[in-house]
Scaffold this active site. Structure first.
Site, PDB file in Angstrom:
ATOM      1  CB  CYS A  28      -0.952   0.000   1.197  1.00  0.00           C
ATOM      2  SG  CYS A  28      -2.083  -1.403   1.183  1.00  0.00           S
ATOM      3  CG  HIS A  66      -2.414   5.015   5.335  1.00  0.00           C
ATOM      4  ND1 HIS A  66      -2.108   4.679   4.031  1.00  0.00           N
ATOM      5  CD2 HIS A  66      -2.891   3.884   5.910  1.00  0.00           C
ATOM      6  CE1 HIS A  66      -2.376   3.396   3.833  1.00  0.00           C
ATOM      7  NE2 HIS A  66      -2.859   2.897   4.959  1.00  0.00           N
ATOM      8  CD  GLU A 121      -2.331   8.067   9.042  1.00  0.00           C
ATOM      9  OE1 GLU A 121      -1.840   8.996   8.370  1.00  0.00           O
ATOM     10  OE2 GLU A 121      -3.432   7.561   8.798  1.00  0.00           O
ATOM     11  CE  LYS A 130      -5.658   4.791   2.167  1.00  0.00           C
ATOM     12  NZ  LYS A 130      -4.717   5.908   2.375  1.00  0.00           N
ATOM     13  CG  HIS A 133      -6.693   1.281   1.281  1.00  0.00           C
ATOM     14  ND1 HIS A 133      -5.691   1.479   0.356  1.00  0.00           N
ATOM     15  CD2 HIS A 133      -6.059   0.879   2.430  1.00  0.00           C
ATOM     16  CE1 HIS A 133      -4.524   1.207   0.903  1.00  0.00           C
ATOM     17  NE2 HIS A 133      -4.717   0.840   2.164  1.00  0.00           N
ATOM     18  CG  PHE A 157      -0.977  -5.509   4.652  1.00  0.00           C
ATOM     19  CD1 PHE A 157      -1.389  -4.638   5.653  1.00  0.00           C
ATOM     20  CD2 PHE A 157      -1.906  -6.378   4.117  1.00  0.00           C
ATOM     21  CE1 PHE A 157      -2.690  -4.646   6.111  1.00  0.00           C
ATOM     22  CE2 PHE A 157      -3.222  -6.389   4.566  1.00  0.00           C
ATOM     23  CZ  PHE A 157      -3.618  -5.522   5.564  1.00  0.00           C
TER      24      PHE A 157
END
Length: 425
Positions: free
Chosen positions: A173, A313, A324, A345, A350, A409
Protein backbone atom coordinates in the site's frame (compact mmCIF):
# COMPACT_ATOMS: atom_id res chain seq x y z
CA UNK A 1 18.30 23.34 -12.40
CA UNK A 2 20.07 22.28 -9.22
CA UNK A 3 19.90 23.52 -5.65
CA UNK A 4 22.92 24.93 -3.86
CA UNK A 5 24.20 21.40 -3.18
CA UNK A 6 24.05 20.46 -6.85
CA UNK A 7 20.94 18.28 -6.54
CA UNK A 8 18.73 18.25 -9.61
CA UNK A 9 15.25 19.43 -8.65
CA UNK A 10 12.18 17.52 -9.84
CA UNK A 11 8.71 18.89 -10.49
CA UNK A 12 5.28 17.63 -11.50
CA UNK A 13 4.20 18.94 -14.90
CA UNK A 14 1.38 16.53 -15.78
CA UNK A 15 -1.34 14.70 -13.84
CA UNK A 16 -3.70 11.96 -15.03
CA UNK A 17 -6.34 10.25 -12.91
CA UNK A 18 -8.81 7.39 -13.04
CA UNK A 19 -10.66 7.27 -9.73
CA UNK A 20 -13.92 6.20 -8.16
CA UNK A 21 -16.42 8.99 -8.66
CA UNK A 22 -14.31 10.81 -11.24
CA UNK A 23 -12.39 9.77 -14.35
CA UNK A 24 -10.00 12.56 -15.28
CA UNK A 25 -8.18 15.00 -13.01
CA UNK A 26 -10.83 17.74 -13.15
CA UNK A 27 -13.70 15.43 -12.20
CA UNK A 28 -11.58 13.83 -9.47
CA UNK A 29 -10.71 17.15 -7.85
CA UNK A 30 -14.30 18.41 -8.05
CA UNK A 31 -15.52 15.27 -6.30
CA UNK A 32 -12.91 15.45 -3.54
CA UNK A 33 -13.44 19.11 -2.77
CA UNK A 34 -17.22 18.65 -2.76
CA UNK A 35 -16.80 15.95 -0.11
CA UNK A 36 -18.76 13.41 -2.15
CA UNK A 37 -18.27 9.71 -1.49
CA UNK A 38 -17.92 7.01 -4.15
CA UNK A 39 -18.29 3.97 -1.91
CA UNK A 40 -21.20 1.65 -2.71
CA UNK A 41 -22.29 -1.97 -2.70
CA UNK A 42 -19.98 -4.02 -4.93
CA UNK A 43 -21.54 -4.33 -8.38
CA UNK A 44 -18.80 -6.00 -10.44
CA UNK A 45 -19.57 -9.48 -9.04
CA UNK A 46 -21.93 -11.15 -6.60
CA UNK A 47 -20.43 -10.37 -3.20
CA UNK A 48 -23.37 -11.58 -1.14
CA UNK A 49 -21.33 -14.38 0.46
CA UNK A 50 -18.72 -12.03 1.90
CA UNK A 51 -18.48 -10.25 5.24
CA UNK A 52 -17.66 -6.89 3.58
CA UNK A 53 -19.61 -6.02 0.44
CA UNK A 54 -18.65 -2.36 0.13
CA UNK A 55 -16.14 -0.83 -2.30
CA UNK A 56 -15.37 2.31 -4.28
CA UNK A 57 -15.59 1.22 -7.91
CA UNK A 58 -14.56 3.29 -10.92
CA UNK A 59 -17.30 4.02 -13.43
CA UNK A 60 -14.80 3.43 -16.21
CA UNK A 61 -15.83 2.99 -19.84
CA UNK A 62 -12.76 1.86 -21.81
CA UNK A 63 -14.37 2.77 -25.14
CA UNK A 64 -15.15 6.29 -23.92
CA UNK A 65 -11.56 6.46 -22.66
CA UNK A 66 -10.35 5.88 -26.22
CA UNK A 67 -9.11 2.31 -25.90
CA UNK A 68 -9.33 0.06 -28.94
CA UNK A 69 -11.14 -3.26 -28.90
CA UNK A 70 -7.76 -5.00 -29.08
CA UNK A 71 -6.50 -3.08 -26.02
CA UNK A 72 -9.69 -3.86 -24.12
CA UNK A 73 -9.41 -7.55 -24.98
CA UNK A 74 -5.68 -7.76 -24.23
CA UNK A 75 -5.25 -5.63 -21.13
CA UNK A 76 -6.29 -6.21 -17.56
CA UNK A 77 -8.37 -3.46 -15.94
CA UNK A 78 -5.27 -2.30 -14.04
CA UNK A 79 -3.38 -1.65 -17.28
CA UNK A 80 -6.42 0.06 -18.79
CA UNK A 81 -6.50 2.44 -15.82
CA UNK A 82 -2.76 3.10 -15.95
CA UNK A 83 -2.72 3.73 -19.70
CA UNK A 84 -5.68 6.11 -19.53
CA UNK A 85 -4.14 8.07 -16.64
CA UNK A 86 -0.73 8.21 -18.33
CA UNK A 87 -2.28 9.43 -21.57
CA UNK A 88 -3.98 12.26 -19.69
CA UNK A 89 -0.79 13.12 -17.79
CA UNK A 90 1.26 13.33 -20.99
CA UNK A 91 -1.35 15.51 -22.68
CA UNK A 92 -1.61 17.70 -19.59
CA UNK A 93 2.16 18.20 -19.53
CA UNK A 94 2.31 19.18 -23.20
CA UNK A 95 5.36 16.96 -23.45
CA UNK A 96 4.14 14.50 -26.09
CA UNK A 97 6.36 14.67 -29.16
CA UNK A 98 8.93 16.87 -27.38
CA UNK A 99 10.73 14.28 -25.29
CA UNK A 100 14.08 12.64 -25.99
CA UNK A 101 13.27 8.92 -25.82
CA UNK A 102 16.69 8.05 -24.42
CA UNK A 103 16.21 10.54 -21.56
CA UNK A 104 12.64 9.48 -20.75
CA UNK A 105 11.66 6.62 -18.47
CA UNK A 106 8.62 4.96 -16.90
CA UNK A 107 8.07 3.64 -13.38
CA UNK A 108 4.76 2.15 -12.33
CA UNK A 109 3.63 0.95 -8.93
CA UNK A 110 1.09 -1.72 -8.04
CA UNK A 111 0.28 -3.88 -5.04
CA UNK A 112 -1.78 -6.59 -6.70
CA UNK A 113 -0.99 -6.44 -10.42
CA UNK A 114 -3.53 -8.00 -12.75
CA UNK A 115 -5.80 -9.49 -10.09
CA UNK A 116 -9.11 -9.47 -11.96
CA UNK A 117 -7.74 -11.17 -15.07
CA UNK A 118 -5.77 -13.74 -13.09
CA UNK A 119 -8.84 -14.51 -10.98
CA UNK A 120 -11.00 -14.91 -14.07
CA UNK A 121 -8.50 -16.98 -16.03
CA UNK A 122 -7.77 -19.30 -13.11
CA UNK A 123 -11.50 -20.03 -12.91
CA UNK A 124 -11.42 -20.93 -16.61
CA UNK A 125 -8.32 -23.16 -16.68
CA UNK A 126 -9.26 -24.93 -13.42
CA UNK A 127 -12.93 -25.46 -14.36
CA UNK A 128 -14.09 -23.20 -11.52
CA UNK A 129 -11.49 -24.64 -9.14
CA UNK A 130 -12.46 -28.27 -9.65
CA UNK A 131 -9.19 -29.26 -11.37
CA UNK A 132 -5.94 -29.42 -9.41
CA UNK A 133 -4.03 -29.88 -12.65
CA UNK A 134 -5.14 -26.91 -14.70
CA UNK A 135 -5.55 -27.01 -18.47
CA UNK A 136 -3.64 -24.07 -19.92
CA UNK A 137 -5.11 -24.72 -23.38
CA UNK A 138 -8.20 -22.83 -22.27
CA UNK A 139 -6.30 -19.75 -21.07
CA UNK A 140 -6.11 -16.56 -23.10
CA UNK A 141 -2.88 -15.91 -25.01
CA UNK A 142 -2.24 -12.88 -22.75
CA UNK A 143 -2.05 -14.94 -19.55
CA UNK A 144 1.69 -14.35 -19.15
CA UNK A 145 1.15 -10.59 -19.37
CA UNK A 146 -1.32 -10.85 -16.50
CA UNK A 147 1.18 -12.81 -14.44
CA UNK A 148 3.97 -10.23 -14.86
CA UNK A 149 3.07 -6.64 -13.74
CA UNK A 150 5.97 -5.26 -15.79
CA UNK A 151 3.67 -5.65 -18.82
CA UNK A 152 1.82 -2.56 -17.56
CA UNK A 153 5.01 -0.48 -17.49
CA UNK A 154 5.85 -1.71 -20.97
CA UNK A 155 2.55 -0.43 -22.37
CA UNK A 156 3.11 2.98 -20.77
CA UNK A 157 6.66 3.07 -22.17
CA UNK A 158 5.33 2.49 -25.68
CA UNK A 159 2.78 5.25 -25.15
CA UNK A 160 5.46 7.70 -23.98
CA UNK A 161 8.07 6.42 -26.47
CA UNK A 162 10.36 6.00 -23.47
CA UNK A 163 13.66 4.21 -23.99
CA UNK A 164 15.21 5.09 -20.62
CA UNK A 165 14.71 3.31 -17.29
CA UNK A 166 11.46 1.32 -17.15
CA UNK A 167 10.25 -0.79 -14.24
CA UNK A 168 7.75 -1.61 -11.52
CA UNK A 169 7.73 -0.92 -7.78
CA UNK A 170 5.55 -3.16 -5.62
CA UNK A 171 5.67 -2.42 -1.89
CA UNK A 172 2.04 -3.01 -1.02
CA UNK A 173 0.00 0.00 0.00
CA UNK A 174 3.01 2.35 -0.03
CA UNK A 175 3.74 1.60 -3.71
CA UNK A 176 2.22 4.88 -4.92
CA UNK A 177 4.68 6.97 -2.90
CA UNK A 178 7.65 4.66 -3.32
CA UNK A 179 7.38 4.60 -7.12
CA UNK A 180 7.37 8.41 -7.31
CA UNK A 181 10.38 8.53 -4.98
CA UNK A 182 12.27 6.04 -7.14
CA UNK A 183 11.43 7.96 -10.32
CA UNK A 184 12.61 11.22 -8.74
CA UNK A 185 15.86 9.52 -7.71
CA UNK A 186 16.47 8.47 -11.33
CA UNK A 187 16.10 12.09 -12.46
CA UNK A 188 18.23 13.43 -9.62
CA UNK A 189 20.92 10.87 -10.42
CA UNK A 190 20.98 11.97 -14.07
CA UNK A 191 19.58 8.74 -15.48
CA UNK A 192 16.65 10.59 -17.07
CA UNK A 193 15.25 14.09 -17.52
CA UNK A 194 11.61 13.00 -17.60
CA UNK A 195 9.84 10.12 -15.87
CA UNK A 196 6.25 9.03 -16.38
CA UNK A 197 5.46 7.58 -12.98
CA UNK A 198 2.46 6.56 -10.93
CA UNK A 199 0.51 3.57 -9.72
CA UNK A 200 -2.55 1.53 -10.60
CA UNK A 201 -4.58 -1.23 -9.01
CA UNK A 202 -7.91 -2.83 -9.91
CA UNK A 203 -8.28 -5.55 -7.34
CA UNK A 204 -11.97 -5.53 -6.43
CA UNK A 205 -12.40 -9.25 -7.01
CA UNK A 206 -13.55 -12.28 -5.02
CA UNK A 207 -10.03 -13.31 -4.03
CA UNK A 208 -9.16 -9.84 -2.71
CA UNK A 209 -12.41 -9.45 -0.81
CA UNK A 210 -11.93 -12.91 0.72
CA UNK A 211 -8.38 -12.09 1.83
CA UNK A 212 -9.41 -8.92 3.64
CA UNK A 213 -12.47 -10.63 5.08
CA UNK A 214 -10.17 -13.20 6.64
CA UNK A 215 -8.29 -10.58 8.67
CA UNK A 216 -11.36 -8.37 9.20
CA UNK A 217 -9.61 -5.28 7.82
CA UNK A 218 -12.50 -4.10 5.65
CA UNK A 219 -15.72 -2.55 6.88
CA UNK A 220 -18.82 -4.72 7.38
CA UNK A 221 -21.05 -1.63 7.26
CA UNK A 222 -22.94 -3.04 4.27
CA UNK A 223 -26.24 -1.30 5.05
CA UNK A 224 -24.61 2.14 4.78
CA UNK A 225 -22.18 1.83 1.86
CA UNK A 226 -22.06 5.55 1.02
CA UNK A 227 -20.77 6.40 4.50
CA UNK A 228 -18.95 3.16 5.27
CA UNK A 229 -15.42 4.63 5.19
CA UNK A 230 -15.02 6.73 8.34
CA UNK A 231 -11.40 7.64 9.05
CA UNK A 232 -10.72 9.03 12.53
CA UNK A 233 -14.39 8.65 13.48
CA UNK A 234 -15.31 6.91 16.73
CA UNK A 235 -17.61 4.53 14.79
CA UNK A 236 -15.04 3.45 12.18
CA UNK A 237 -14.68 -0.30 11.69
CA UNK A 238 -12.42 -0.90 8.70
CA UNK A 239 -11.60 0.39 5.24
CA UNK A 240 -13.55 0.18 2.00
CA UNK A 241 -11.70 -1.31 -0.96
CA UNK A 242 -11.10 0.97 -3.91
CA UNK A 243 -9.47 0.94 -7.33
CA UNK A 244 -7.94 3.46 -9.72
CA UNK A 245 -4.76 5.06 -10.97
CA UNK A 246 -2.84 8.32 -10.88
CA UNK A 247 0.13 8.96 -13.15
CA UNK A 248 2.46 11.96 -13.28
CA UNK A 249 4.94 13.50 -15.64
CA UNK A 250 7.97 14.27 -13.50
CA UNK A 251 10.66 16.54 -14.93
CA UNK A 252 13.97 18.02 -14.00
CA UNK A 253 13.14 21.66 -13.23
CA UNK A 254 15.31 23.38 -15.86
CA UNK A 255 14.06 20.91 -18.50
CA UNK A 256 10.49 21.89 -17.65
CA UNK A 257 11.30 25.59 -17.70
CA UNK A 258 13.04 25.41 -21.08
CA UNK A 259 9.89 24.15 -22.72
CA UNK A 260 7.61 26.50 -20.76
CA UNK A 261 5.76 23.74 -18.94
CA UNK A 262 3.19 24.43 -16.25
CA UNK A 263 4.50 23.25 -12.90
CA UNK A 264 2.03 21.97 -10.32
CA UNK A 265 4.46 21.29 -7.51
CA UNK A 266 7.96 20.14 -6.62
CA UNK A 267 8.77 16.78 -5.05
CA UNK A 268 11.05 18.01 -2.28
CA UNK A 269 11.74 14.97 -0.13
CA UNK A 270 10.71 11.44 0.69
CA UNK A 271 11.64 8.48 2.84
CA UNK A 272 10.59 4.92 3.56
CA UNK A 273 11.03 2.73 6.61
CA UNK A 274 10.17 -0.86 7.58
CA UNK A 275 9.23 -1.64 11.15
CA UNK A 276 10.66 -5.19 11.18
CA UNK A 277 7.88 -5.88 13.64
CA UNK A 278 4.74 -7.24 12.01
CA UNK A 279 3.18 -7.78 8.59
CA UNK A 280 -0.01 -6.02 9.65
CA UNK A 281 0.45 -4.75 13.21
CA UNK A 282 1.19 -1.13 14.13
CA UNK A 283 2.46 0.00 17.50
CA UNK A 284 0.30 2.61 19.18
CA UNK A 285 3.19 5.04 19.75
CA UNK A 286 3.51 5.80 16.01
CA UNK A 287 7.29 5.42 16.07
CA UNK A 288 7.65 3.75 12.66
CA UNK A 289 5.69 6.34 10.70
CA UNK A 290 7.23 9.20 12.69
CA UNK A 291 10.69 8.03 11.62
CA UNK A 292 9.67 8.08 7.95
CA UNK A 293 8.18 11.57 8.35
CA UNK A 294 11.28 12.96 10.03
CA UNK A 295 13.53 11.44 7.38
CA UNK A 296 11.39 12.87 4.55
CA UNK A 297 11.48 16.34 6.14
CA UNK A 298 15.25 16.09 6.52
CA UNK A 299 15.58 15.01 2.91
CA UNK A 300 13.54 18.04 1.85
CA UNK A 301 15.49 20.27 4.27
CA UNK A 302 12.18 21.55 5.62
CA UNK A 303 11.26 22.10 9.24
CA UNK A 304 8.11 20.46 10.57
CA UNK A 305 6.66 23.90 11.26
CA UNK A 306 6.57 24.59 7.50
CA UNK A 307 3.95 21.89 6.81
CA UNK A 308 0.65 23.52 5.81
CA UNK A 309 -1.38 20.35 5.24
CA UNK A 310 -1.03 16.62 5.87
CA UNK A 311 -2.66 14.07 3.61
CA UNK A 312 -3.13 11.14 5.96
CA UNK A 313 -3.13 7.44 5.25
CA UNK A 314 -6.42 7.45 7.19
CA UNK A 315 -7.54 3.91 6.42
CA UNK A 316 -10.38 3.91 9.00
CA UNK A 317 -9.06 0.93 10.91
CA UNK A 318 -8.84 1.37 14.67
CA UNK A 319 -5.12 0.71 14.91
CA UNK A 320 -4.02 2.73 11.87
CA UNK A 321 -5.79 5.95 12.82
CA UNK A 322 -4.43 5.81 16.38
CA UNK A 323 -0.94 5.01 15.07
CA UNK A 324 -1.05 7.95 12.67
CA UNK A 325 -2.30 10.39 15.24
CA UNK A 326 0.58 9.41 17.52
CA UNK A 327 3.05 9.60 14.62
CA UNK A 328 2.00 13.15 13.72
CA UNK A 329 2.39 14.27 17.32
CA UNK A 330 5.76 12.53 17.59
CA UNK A 331 7.21 13.96 14.35
CA UNK A 332 5.53 17.37 14.02
CA UNK A 333 5.34 17.95 17.78
CA UNK A 334 3.27 21.02 18.74
CA UNK A 335 2.72 21.90 15.08
CA UNK A 336 0.61 18.75 14.72
CA UNK A 337 -2.15 20.36 16.77
CA UNK A 338 -2.54 23.34 14.40
CA UNK A 339 -2.03 21.61 11.05
CA UNK A 340 -5.06 20.53 8.99
CA UNK A 341 -5.02 16.81 8.20
CA UNK A 342 -7.48 14.85 6.05
CA UNK A 343 -8.06 11.41 4.56
CA UNK A 344 -9.49 11.14 1.06
CA UNK A 345 -9.99 7.39 1.59
CA UNK A 346 -13.23 8.51 3.20
CA UNK A 347 -14.42 9.29 -0.34
CA UNK A 348 -12.54 6.99 -2.74
CA UNK A 349 -11.76 4.01 -0.53
CA UNK A 350 -8.42 2.25 -0.30
CA UNK A 351 -7.10 1.29 -3.74
CA UNK A 352 -4.07 -0.54 -2.27
CA UNK A 353 -0.96 0.22 -4.37
CA UNK A 354 -2.68 2.99 -6.32
CA UNK A 355 -3.98 5.01 -3.40
CA UNK A 356 -0.78 6.89 -2.55
CA UNK A 357 -0.41 8.17 -6.10
CA UNK A 358 -4.03 9.32 -6.00
CA UNK A 359 -3.22 11.03 -2.72
CA UNK A 360 -0.11 12.72 -4.15
CA UNK A 361 -2.31 13.99 -6.99
CA UNK A 362 -4.63 15.48 -4.37
CA UNK A 363 -1.62 17.07 -2.66
CA UNK A 364 -0.38 18.68 -5.88
CA UNK A 365 -3.88 19.97 -6.61
CA UNK A 366 -4.21 21.33 -3.07
CA UNK A 367 -1.02 23.34 -3.70
CA UNK A 368 -2.33 24.46 -7.09
CA UNK A 369 -5.79 25.55 -5.90
CA UNK A 370 -5.17 26.53 -2.25
CA UNK A 371 -7.91 24.16 -1.16
CA UNK A 372 -7.78 21.22 1.24
CA UNK A 373 -10.11 18.24 0.63
CA UNK A 374 -12.07 17.14 3.69
CA UNK A 375 -12.41 13.91 5.61
CA UNK A 376 -15.93 12.79 4.72
CA UNK A 377 -18.16 10.93 7.20
CA UNK A 378 -16.33 12.35 10.22
CA UNK A 379 -19.30 13.12 12.47
CA UNK A 380 -18.10 11.65 15.78
CA UNK A 381 -14.36 12.26 16.23
CA UNK A 382 -12.55 9.59 18.19
CA UNK A 383 -11.18 11.20 21.38
CA UNK A 384 -7.93 9.31 20.73
CA UNK A 385 -7.67 11.01 17.32
CA UNK A 386 -7.70 14.55 18.63
CA UNK A 387 -6.08 16.50 15.79
CA UNK A 388 -7.67 18.74 13.13
CA UNK A 389 -8.93 16.16 10.63
CA UNK A 390 -10.92 18.67 8.48
CA UNK A 391 -14.36 17.11 8.91
CA UNK A 392 -16.92 17.08 6.09
CA UNK A 393 -16.16 20.37 4.31
CA UNK A 394 -13.18 21.44 2.18
CA UNK A 395 -11.09 24.28 3.57
CA UNK A 396 -9.57 27.22 1.72
CA UNK A 397 -5.96 27.75 2.73
CA UNK A 398 -2.76 28.85 1.05
CA UNK A 399 -0.81 25.61 0.75
CA UNK A 400 2.92 25.86 0.17
CA UNK A 401 4.10 22.57 1.67
CA UNK A 402 2.26 19.25 1.97
CA UNK A 403 3.19 16.04 3.72
CA UNK A 404 1.60 12.79 2.54
CA UNK A 405 2.08 9.50 4.39
CA UNK A 406 1.37 5.83 3.85
CA UNK A 407 1.39 2.60 5.81
CA UNK A 408 1.48 -0.80 4.14
CA UNK A 409 1.35 -4.51 4.86
CA UNK A 410 4.84 -5.78 5.44
CA UNK A 411 5.57 -3.06 7.98
CA UNK A 412 6.26 -0.38 5.36
CA UNK A 413 5.97 3.30 6.24
CA UNK A 414 6.53 6.00 3.62
CA UNK A 415 6.32 9.78 3.54
CA UNK A 416 6.68 12.37 0.79
CA UNK A 417 6.90 16.17 0.86
CA UNK A 418 5.42 18.21 -1.99
CA UNK A 419 5.96 21.96 -2.20
CA UNK A 420 4.79 24.97 -4.15
CA UNK A 421 6.90 25.57 -7.26
CA UNK A 422 9.40 28.38 -7.00
CA UNK A 423 10.36 27.87 -3.38
CA UNK A 424 13.89 28.84 -2.42
CA UNK A 425 16.46 26.05 -2.80
Amino acid sequence: MSDTNGTRRVVITGIGVVAPGGVGTKAYWEMLTAGRTATRTISSFDASQFRSRVAAECDFDPVAAGLSQLQIRKWDRTTQFAYTAAKEALADSGASGELDPARTGVMMGTACGMTISLDREYAVVSDEGRLWQVDDAHGVPYLYDYFVPSSMATEIAWLAEAEGPVGVVSTGCTSGIDVISHAVDLIRDGEADVMVAGAADAAISPITVACFDAIKATTPRNDEPETASRPFDRTRNGFALGEGSAVFVLEELSHARRRGAHVYAEVAGYASRCNAYSMTGLRSDGKEMAEAIRAALDHARIDASAIDYVNAHGSATKQNDRHETAAFKRSLRQHAYTTPISSIKSMIGHSLGAICSLEVAACALAVEHSLIPPTANLHEPDPECDLDYVPLVARELTVNTVLSVASGFGGFQSAIVVTKPGRAA
